[in-house]
Design an enzyme around this catalytic site. Sequence first.
Site, PDB file in Angstrom:
ATOM      1  N   GLU A 105      28.650 -89.406 -65.731  1.00  0.00           N
ATOM      2  CA  GLU A 105      27.740 -88.364 -66.224  1.00  0.00           C
ATOM      3  C   GLU A 105      26.401 -88.944 -66.661  1.00  0.00           C
ATOM      4  O   GLU A 105      25.359 -88.316 -66.480  1.00  0.00           O
ATOM      5  CB  GLU A 105      28.368 -87.636 -67.427  1.00  0.00           C
ATOM      6  CG  GLU A 105      29.582 -86.793 -67.084  1.00  0.00           C
ATOM      7  CD  GLU A 105      30.254 -86.257 -68.346  1.00  0.00           C
ATOM      8  OE1 GLU A 105      29.627 -86.259 -69.418  1.00  0.00           O
ATOM      9  OE2 GLU A 105      31.426 -85.867 -68.229  1.00  0.00           O
ATOM     10  N   HIS A 110      27.840 -98.030 -69.033  1.00  0.00           N
ATOM     11  CA  HIS A 110      28.582 -98.009 -70.295  1.00  0.00           C
ATOM     12  C   HIS A 110      30.056 -98.275 -70.052  1.00  0.00           C
ATOM     13  O   HIS A 110      30.608 -97.911 -69.021  1.00  0.00           O
ATOM     14  CB  HIS A 110      28.397 -96.683 -71.042  1.00  0.00           C
ATOM     15  CG  HIS A 110      28.659 -95.460 -70.221  1.00  0.00           C
ATOM     16  ND1 HIS A 110      27.759 -94.992 -69.296  1.00  0.00           N
ATOM     17  CD2 HIS A 110      29.705 -94.602 -70.185  1.00  0.00           C
ATOM     18  CE1 HIS A 110      28.232 -93.886 -68.724  1.00  0.00           C
ATOM     19  NE2 HIS A 110      29.429 -93.634 -69.238  1.00  0.00           N
TER      20      HIS A 110
HETATM   21  P1  AMP Z   1      30.622 -90.917 -68.233  1.00  0.00           P
HETATM   22  O1  AMP Z   1      31.238 -89.670 -67.658  1.00  0.00           O
HETATM   23  O2  AMP Z   1      31.475 -92.124 -68.005  1.00  0.00           O
HETATM   24  O3  AMP Z   1      29.190 -91.083 -67.798  1.00  0.00           O
HETATM   25  O4  AMP Z   1      30.663 -90.718 -69.794  1.00  0.00           O
HETATM   26  C1  AMP Z   1      29.566 -90.286 -70.563  1.00  0.00           C
HETATM   27  C2  AMP Z   1      30.051 -90.144 -71.988  1.00  0.00           C
HETATM   28  O5  AMP Z   1      28.932 -90.037 -72.814  1.00  0.00           O
HETATM   29  C3  AMP Z   1      30.947 -88.920 -72.240  1.00  0.00           C
HETATM   30  O6  AMP Z   1      32.205 -89.345 -72.739  1.00  0.00           O
HETATM   31  C4  AMP Z   1      30.141 -88.126 -73.274  1.00  0.00           C
HETATM   32  O7  AMP Z   1      30.970 -87.504 -74.237  1.00  0.00           O
HETATM   33  C5  AMP Z   1      29.282 -89.214 -73.894  1.00  0.00           C
HETATM   34  N1  AMP Z   1      28.032 -88.752 -74.487  1.00  0.00           N
HETATM   35  C6  AMP Z   1      27.101 -87.930 -73.933  1.00  0.00           C
HETATM   36  N2  AMP Z   1      26.054 -87.772 -74.781  1.00  0.00           N
HETATM   37  C7  AMP Z   1      26.325 -88.525 -75.872  1.00  0.00           C
HETATM   38  C8  AMP Z   1      25.620 -88.798 -77.080  1.00  0.00           C
HETATM   39  N3  AMP Z   1      24.431 -88.247 -77.357  1.00  0.00           N
HETATM   40  N4  AMP Z   1      26.208 -89.622 -77.986  1.00  0.00           N
HETATM   41  C9  AMP Z   1      27.414 -90.178 -77.735  1.00  0.00           C
HETATM   42  N5  AMP Z   1      28.116 -89.967 -76.601  1.00  0.00           N
HETATM   43  C10 AMP Z   1      27.583 -89.147 -75.680  1.00  0.00           C
END
Ligand code: AMP
Length: 126
Positions: A105, A110
């Site tokens: 996402e 990360h």
């Molecule tokens: P991914 O699908 O591996 O890209 O995961 C992105 C992650 O970022 C998801 O688990 C979201 O809940 C997390 N996320 C998105 N925005 C934020 C934010 N502002 N602070 C902390 N986590 C976030």
Amino acid sequence: MAYVYDDQNIFAKILRGEIPNNTVMETDHTLAFRDLHPQAPEHVLVIPKGAYVCHDHFALEASEAELVDFMRTAGRICADLGVQPGEGGAGYRTISNAGVNGLQEVPHYHLHILAGRPLGPLLAKA
Ligand code: AMP
């Protein structure tokens, strides 16, 4: 093909201090903070401060200092959470989603560290 980094992604904004985060650990090259929508009792995201899109980008192009700092920070977080299996902890899972098939996402590299409950099978059935 060159990696294209979008500096408007949410983690880039966190790194610039434009939006808040719940920091767990910060070093010269790495930031770790709590996931906004935790999928387990412990859900920490570890990110490099450099502009890397995904795991392979970071692994192939980051400096040795960045790579070592990132891995050691992730390890220290596992230790701080008390989840290391070798130290009597109940274990954890690290995940890094990449690209379309990985359902990534946020296009800033990360590592998810998930812990605090049995985490089930590695993959849901498609
Ligand atoms: P991914 O699908 O591996 O890209 O995961 C992105 C992650 O970022 C998801 O688990 C979201 O809940 C997390 N996320 C998105 N925005 C934020 C934010 N502002 N602070 C902390 N986590 C976030």
